[in-house]
Design a protein around this motif. Structure first.
Motif, PDB file in Angstrom:
ATOM      1  N   ASP A   1       0.833  -1.195   0.000  1.00 54.81           N
ATOM      2  CA  ASP A   1       0.000   0.000   0.000  1.00 54.81           C
ATOM      3  C   ASP A   1       0.871   1.250   0.000  1.00 54.81           C
ATOM      4  O   ASP A   1       2.111   1.184   0.005  1.00 54.81           O
ATOM      5  CB  ASP A   1      -0.950  -0.001   1.194  1.00 54.81           C
ATOM      6  N   ARG A   2       0.210   2.399  -0.005  1.00 60.70           N
ATOM      7  CA  ARG A   2       0.929   3.660  -0.057  1.00 60.70           C
ATOM      8  C   ARG A   2       1.775   3.870   1.194  1.00 60.70           C
ATOM      9  O   ARG A   2       2.881   4.422   1.125  1.00 60.70           O
ATOM     10  CB  ARG A   2      -0.067   4.803  -0.233  1.00 60.70           C
TER      11      ARG A   2
ATOM     12  N   PHE B   1       5.125   2.220   0.864  1.00 62.00           N
ATOM     13  CA  PHE B   1       5.996   2.983  -0.037  1.00 62.00           C
ATOM     14  C   PHE B   1       6.612   4.180   0.687  1.00 62.00           C
ATOM     15  O   PHE B   1       7.819   4.448   0.564  1.00 62.00           O
ATOM     16  CB  PHE B   1       5.193   3.444  -1.245  1.00 62.00           C
ATOM     17  N   GLU B   2       5.810   4.894   1.437  1.00 66.27           N
ATOM     18  CA  GLU B   2       6.332   6.056   2.154  1.00 66.27           C
ATOM     19  C   GLU B   2       7.300   5.635   3.252  1.00 66.27           C
ATOM     20  O   GLU B   2       8.275   6.359   3.541  1.00 66.27           O
ATOM     21  CB  GLU B   2       5.165   6.859   2.719  1.00 66.27           C
TER      22      GLU B   2
ATOM     23  N   PHE C   1       7.657  -0.492  -6.799  1.00 65.27           N
ATOM     24  CA  PHE C   1       6.337  -0.225  -6.250  1.00 65.27           C
ATOM     25  C   PHE C   1       5.357   0.156  -7.354  1.00 65.27           C
ATOM     26  O   PHE C   1       5.738   0.471  -8.486  1.00 65.27           O
ATOM     27  CB  PHE C   1       6.422   0.891  -5.211  1.00 65.27           C
ATOM     28  N   ASP C   2       4.082   0.136  -6.980  1.00 59.53           N
ATOM     29  CA  ASP C   2       3.029   0.491  -7.919  1.00 59.53           C
ATOM     30  C   ASP C   2       3.194   1.930  -8.386  1.00 59.53           C
ATOM     31  O   ASP C   2       3.539   2.814  -7.608  1.00 59.53           O
ATOM     32  CB  ASP C   2       1.665   0.307  -7.249  1.00 59.53           C
TER      33      ASP C   2
ATOM     34  N   ASN D   1       1.064   4.104  -9.109  1.00 59.44           N
ATOM     35  CA  ASN D   1       0.161   5.071  -8.484  1.00 59.44           C
ATOM     36  C   ASN D   1       0.765   5.655  -7.221  1.00 59.44           C
ATOM     37  O   ASN D   1       0.554   6.837  -6.914  1.00 59.44           O
ATOM     38  CB  ASN D   1      -1.177   4.405  -8.172  1.00 59.44           C
ATOM     39  N   HIS D   2       1.510   4.838  -6.456  1.00 58.72           N
ATOM     40  CA  HIS D   2       2.161   5.352  -5.249  1.00 58.72           C
ATOM     41  C   HIS D   2       3.243   6.364  -5.609  1.00 58.72           C
ATOM     42  O   HIS D   2       3.399   7.386  -4.926  1.00 58.72           O
ATOM     43  CB  HIS D   2       2.768   4.199  -4.446  1.00 58.72           C
TER      44      HIS D   2
ATOM     45  N   ASP E   1       1.508   9.604  -6.665  1.00 52.95           N
ATOM     46  CA  ASP E   1       0.956  10.360  -5.533  1.00 52.95           C
ATOM     47  C   ASP E   1       2.032  11.138  -4.789  1.00 52.95           C
ATOM     48  O   ASP E   1       1.730  12.132  -4.113  1.00 52.95           O
ATOM     49  CB  ASP E   1       0.239   9.414  -4.571  1.00 52.95           C
ATOM     50  N   ASN E   2       3.275  10.668  -4.876  1.00 54.73           N
ATOM     51  CA  ASN E   2       4.399  11.354  -4.230  1.00 54.73           C
ATOM     52  C   ASN E   2       5.358  11.904  -5.287  1.00 54.73           C
ATOM     53  O   ASN E   2       6.581  11.858  -5.127  1.00 54.73           O
ATOM     54  CB  ASN E   2       5.147  10.383  -3.306  1.00 54.73           C
TER      55      ASN E   2
ATOM     56  N   CYS F   1       9.425  12.420  -5.018  1.00 55.34           N
ATOM     57  CA  CYS F   1      10.282  11.515  -5.783  1.00 55.34           C
ATOM     58  C   CYS F   1      11.224  12.292  -6.696  1.00 55.34           C
ATOM     59  O   CYS F   1      12.400  11.922  -6.856  1.00 55.34           O
ATOM     60  CB  CYS F   1       9.422  10.559  -6.599  1.00 55.34           C
TER      61      CYS F   1
END
Length: 900
Positions: free
Chosen positions: A330-331, A334-335, A358-359, A361-362, A365-366, A370
């Motif tokens: 999940d997100r 990743f964080e 990682f996915d 989408n994660h 979102d960041n 990144c």
């Protein structure tokens, strides 16, 4: 006596069928292949110690499976005491150096050593030598403790991991054979017999007794799936214990690949478990600092590698660990990983693995975080800053940043990427981001990026780093141009070729490759059904087509020419400017000049221009199909373009067909001089018709004799002349007379086939139609011969003259068909049948236009023709036709009055 061979129930399991496992879905096999491909020793020999393989002498043969080995095994099993322990020890001491270990080995020697272990493992298992199999698995594990040649270590890992996978599969299948229910189904211990559970525990007891940490860790990882037979449900705890065990491995490279293997087997057992992977990543990042310290630098000097190269070697292990961690994470996970990276590491290789693991989408979102981490990351041998940005671009292509952040993120990235001086790295980054921009940005960003790519290519050429149109220059551009080609069909040609920059990219390639890319672009443009309405875009596509066309020459095969022509005509199918017919005509005229050696394209251009003239007539909107002054001039321009294009075609009969078509279009548009010119050109072309010609375009089309096609053309042409008025100077029948004069001048009529008679016969119904007071059909706005000359005695007299000439030509052919040939052979039955059919055709053609009453000459002539055909009236193909003709003749004889 040699014992019977045991049934090898587990032999099929030696090939682990893990194609559907979680590790395989994440590309485990592909990653192993990449490691074998990317990492190899730079020196001829490597300083490695190959551990001694201590197994009984009766299991040691020159080659596994030899007759001598089988006899020794049988003797040893029959009387174990007969084995001399001292002799066994002496044999081990006298074994070759590669069996006891050596300082310098080659890659071939190492591969041979691994193959020997694999062979002995398979054979020992088949012969129920379980302890020996375990010893061989331990020996394979010990190979991964040798780091004397770091650049070869990934290959060591792949070979040993495959051996351990084989060992684990053999054990798992053996226990499963003892269990009542296969453990592979749900990993449930319910129904597992006590014998199977005891066997399973025994294997783990043996593993626990291994003194050295590294082989104990690897063997337990290989057997990890067997915990399912013991009812294991707390997989996170088991995986966490093994992850903590890996902390005892002091060498960072050995530890990295050990964690990679644990991540792989963890995926196969419990793909949802992630805590152990997070812990292993944190441990790796913590050890990352050790590589940078001075005390480890001395070790790297001894090994002969730099710290950057050392980290590159460990990259595949870290990448797969992060892939396993990122699968389904999940997100928050990743964080968390990003936070660990910020605290312990600043290496671009690790960060690239995080992005790719990682996915998407994660990552999206960041996006801002990144990008900032990528800019601050320390470049490494495996991942420069630009390569790191390329990894971001690939993720953003799958899942873009939020809409309000897309342009700021792109600008921030490109401020860094555009300063890159390495052409390969820059183009790889541009390719990744071009995919993202094509999907999620506007056309403007595409054009800006392509312009920047061209600038970098020009700068590299000017600086002397690469040469213009050199393979080294074109190689990095292959993927970028391939992406543009695919986007033509998926996204649209208006995005890809809407800028001149796309065309300039082709100049970087050698001529052959440039033409191939041009063909791929044309195929992409032709496959989409989106209409092409932008003149600049169409001109760009035609320039691409010109590149493909210019690659052809006189030696090019016909199939290649046809292929290029089909690609260009596919593009023309999509060109549609609506009511702007002048723009459409300009494009077609440009095609005529751009592709002079492609008949299929010129053919299509003529047809499209003729269709355009008819479209213009419709757009004029006049009652009865009339033209305005402007549309009339445009129609004249269209027919003039057709008239000058048709002679460029090589195939005579296609030129005949197009001239007839354009003549009819001219008639429909009321352009009589253009119609006369086209019809006259067709008549003048008939004597030049070849003996044979291909029926269709292309290398596969076979040549066929042309007399039948000429006869068919004569019928079609006479049908068009019904509406054509006569010439004020040359008379009303000059085209008919020209046709009757041209047909005998065709040099390739074959005797006794009836084709010439059929061609001349077509003029008879034409003259019959012209004799009527009102033509059977006419063109609106065009006065035919029925209006201009109808009923005039001179007109009718001349018509009878030409009718007599046409009938005479047919009768002459019918007479010739009834004679013997030049060799004295009598006419064949098919030939006589064809003659009879033509005689009936002539009768039916005469009935509407002449008096066939009983006392008339024409009537007598017609009845003689019917009599000639009656000799074959019983033939199946002619019986019904003959009967209908007789009835029609009788009816016409009774009703016909006052025929001319």
């Amino acid at each position: 006596e040699k014992p019977a061979e045991r049934p090898r129930a587990a032999s099929a399991s030696t090939k682990a069928s893990t194609n559907d496992s979680a590790a395989e879905k994440l590309g485990w096999t592909q990653r192993k292949q990449q490691m074998l491909r990317d990492f190899s020793p730079t020196a001829a020999t490597m300083h490695l110690r190959l551990p001694a393989i201590s197994y009984p002498s009766y299991a040691k043969g020159a080659k596994s499976g030899t007759e001598l080995e089988d006899q020794t095994l049988a003797t040893a099993r029959a009387n174990p005491k007969a084995v001399d322990k001292r002799a066994q020890r002496l044999q081990q001491l006298e074994a070759p150096a590669e069996r006891r270990g050596s300082g310098a080995v080659t890659a071939e020697v190492y591969s041979t050593h691994v193959d020997r272990i694999r062979s002995q493992l398979t054979r020992a298992w088949a012969n129920d030598e379980r302890v020996l199999a375990l010893k061989l698995a331990i020996a394979a594990s010990k190979l991964m403790g040798e780091t004397g040649c770091p650049e070869f270590y990934p290959q060591q890992f792949v070979h040993s991991a495959d051996l351990l996978d084989l060992f684990g599969k053999l054990v798992f299948d053996r226990i499963g054979a003892k269990a009542k229910t296969p453990g592979a189904k749900g990993y449930s211990s319910s129904g597992v017999c006590p014998d199977a559970e005891e066997t399973c525990r025994n294997w783990f007891y043996k593993t626990a007794c291994i003194r050295e940490l590294l082989p104990r860790f690897y063997v337990e990882c290989a057997l990890l799936k067997c915990y399912a037979y013991l009812g294991a449900t707390d997989w996170p705890a088991l995986l966490g214990r093994l992850a903590a065990t890996a902390r005892g491995l002091g060498d960072p490279l050995v530890a990295a690949y050990a964690r990679c293997y644990l991540a792989k087997v963890g995926l196969d057992c419990a793909p949802e478990a992630k805590k152990h992977a997070v812990a292993m990543l944190q441990d790796h990042l913590f050890c990352f600092k050790e590589v940078k310290k001075d005390r480890f630098a001395r070790e790297l000097v001894r090994l002969g590698v730099s710290d950057a190269e050392y980290l590159r070697i460990s990259g595949p292990a870290v990448a797969f660990l992060l892939k396993a961690l990122g699968a389904g994470a999940d997100r928050g996970a990743f964080e968390t990983v990003l936070a660990h990276y910020k605290d312990h590491c600043n290496d671009a290789t690790v960060l690239a693995a995080i992005f790719e693991g990682f996915d998407a989408n994660h990552v999206a979102d960041n996006a801002v975080v990144c990008v900032q981490l990528a800019k601050r990351a320390e470049p490494s041998a495996a991942a420069s800053t630009v390569k790191l940005l390329a990894a971001l671009g690939r993720q953003f292509a799958a899942a873009p940043p939020p809409s309000h952040l897309r342009l700021p993120v792109l600008n921030e990235v490109w401020r860094v990427a555009t300063r890159c001086t390495d052409l390969d790295d820059y183009v790889a980054c541009a390719t990744a981001w071009l995919d993202c921009i094509l999907k999620h940005y506007s056309d403007r960003e595409v054009k800006v990026l392509l312009a920047d790519v061209l600038r970098h290519v020009d700068d590299a050429v000017e600086s002397g780093a690469v040469e213009a149109r050199d393979e080294e220059t074109a190689r990095p551009l292959e993927d970028l141009v391939g992406l543009l080609v695919r986007s033509c069909a998926d996204i649209g040609a208006h995005v890809v070729l809407g800028s001149a920059h796309s065309l300039k990219l082709l100049d970087a390639f050698r001529p052959h490759r440039r033409s191939e890319i041009a063909k791929e672009l044309l195929a992409g443009c032709g496959s989409t059904k989106t209409p092409l309405k932008d003149p600049a875009l169409v001109h760009s596509i035609l320039e691409v087509g010109r590149v493909a066309h210019d690659s052809l020459d006189c030696l090019s095969p016909d199939g290649e020419k046809l292929h290029v022509g089909a690609l260009i005509t596919g593009v023309l199918d999509n060109v549609d400017f609506g009511r702007d017919v002048e723009q459409q005509l300009g494009i077609l005229v440009e095609c005529r000049g751009a592709f002079p050696s492609l008949d299929v394209v010129l053919d299509r251009v003529v047809v499209d221009i003729a269709r355009l003239a008819m479209k213009c007539r419709k757009l004029a909107g006049r009652a009865g199909g009339g033209h305005t002054d402007r549309t009339l001039g445009f129609a004249k321009a269209c027919l003039a373009a057709c008239h000058v294009t048709i002679p460029s075609l090589n195939r005579i009969f296609r030129r005949l067909a197009l001239l007839a078509l354009c003549g009819q279009v001219a008639l429909l548009n009321g352009l009589l001089p253009h119609a006369d010119a086209c019809f006259k050109g067709a008549v003048q072309l008939i004597p030049d018709a070849p003996k044979t010609e291909a029926v269709a375009y292309g290398a596969g089309a076979e040549d066929a004799h042309t007399e039948e096609r000429l006869a068919a053309f004569s019928k079609q042409f006479c049908g068009a002349l019904v509406c054509a008025p006569g010439h004020p100077e040359h008379g009303p029948f000059y085209l008919v007379l020209g046709l009757l004069n041209a047909l005998p001048r065709y040099q390739h009529w074959r005797p006794h086939t009836g084709a010439k008679a059929s061609a001349c016969l077509a003029a008879v119904p034409l003259l019959g139609a012209l004799s009527q007071r009102r033509a059977p059909y006419r063109v609106a706005g065009v006065d035919g011969n029925d209006v201009l000359y109808g009923g005039a005695p001179e007109y009718l007299e001349e018509l009878r003259k030409h009718l007599g000439a046409a009938v005479g030509a047919v009768v002459a052919e019918l007479t010739a068909m009834g004679r013997d040939d030049a060799r004295g052979n009598a006419p064949s039955d098919p030939q006589l049948l064809k003659r009879a059919e033509l005689a009936l055709d002539l009768v039916n053609a005469l009935l509407p236009c002449v008096d066939v009453s009983a006392d008339s000459d024409a009537g007598t002539f017609a009845r003689n023709l019917v009599k000639l055909a009656s000799k074959h009236k019983d033939a199946r193909a002619l019986k019904a036709y003959h009967a209908r003709t007789v009835d029609a003749l009788a009816a016409a004889a009774g009703k016909r009055e006052g025929a001319p």
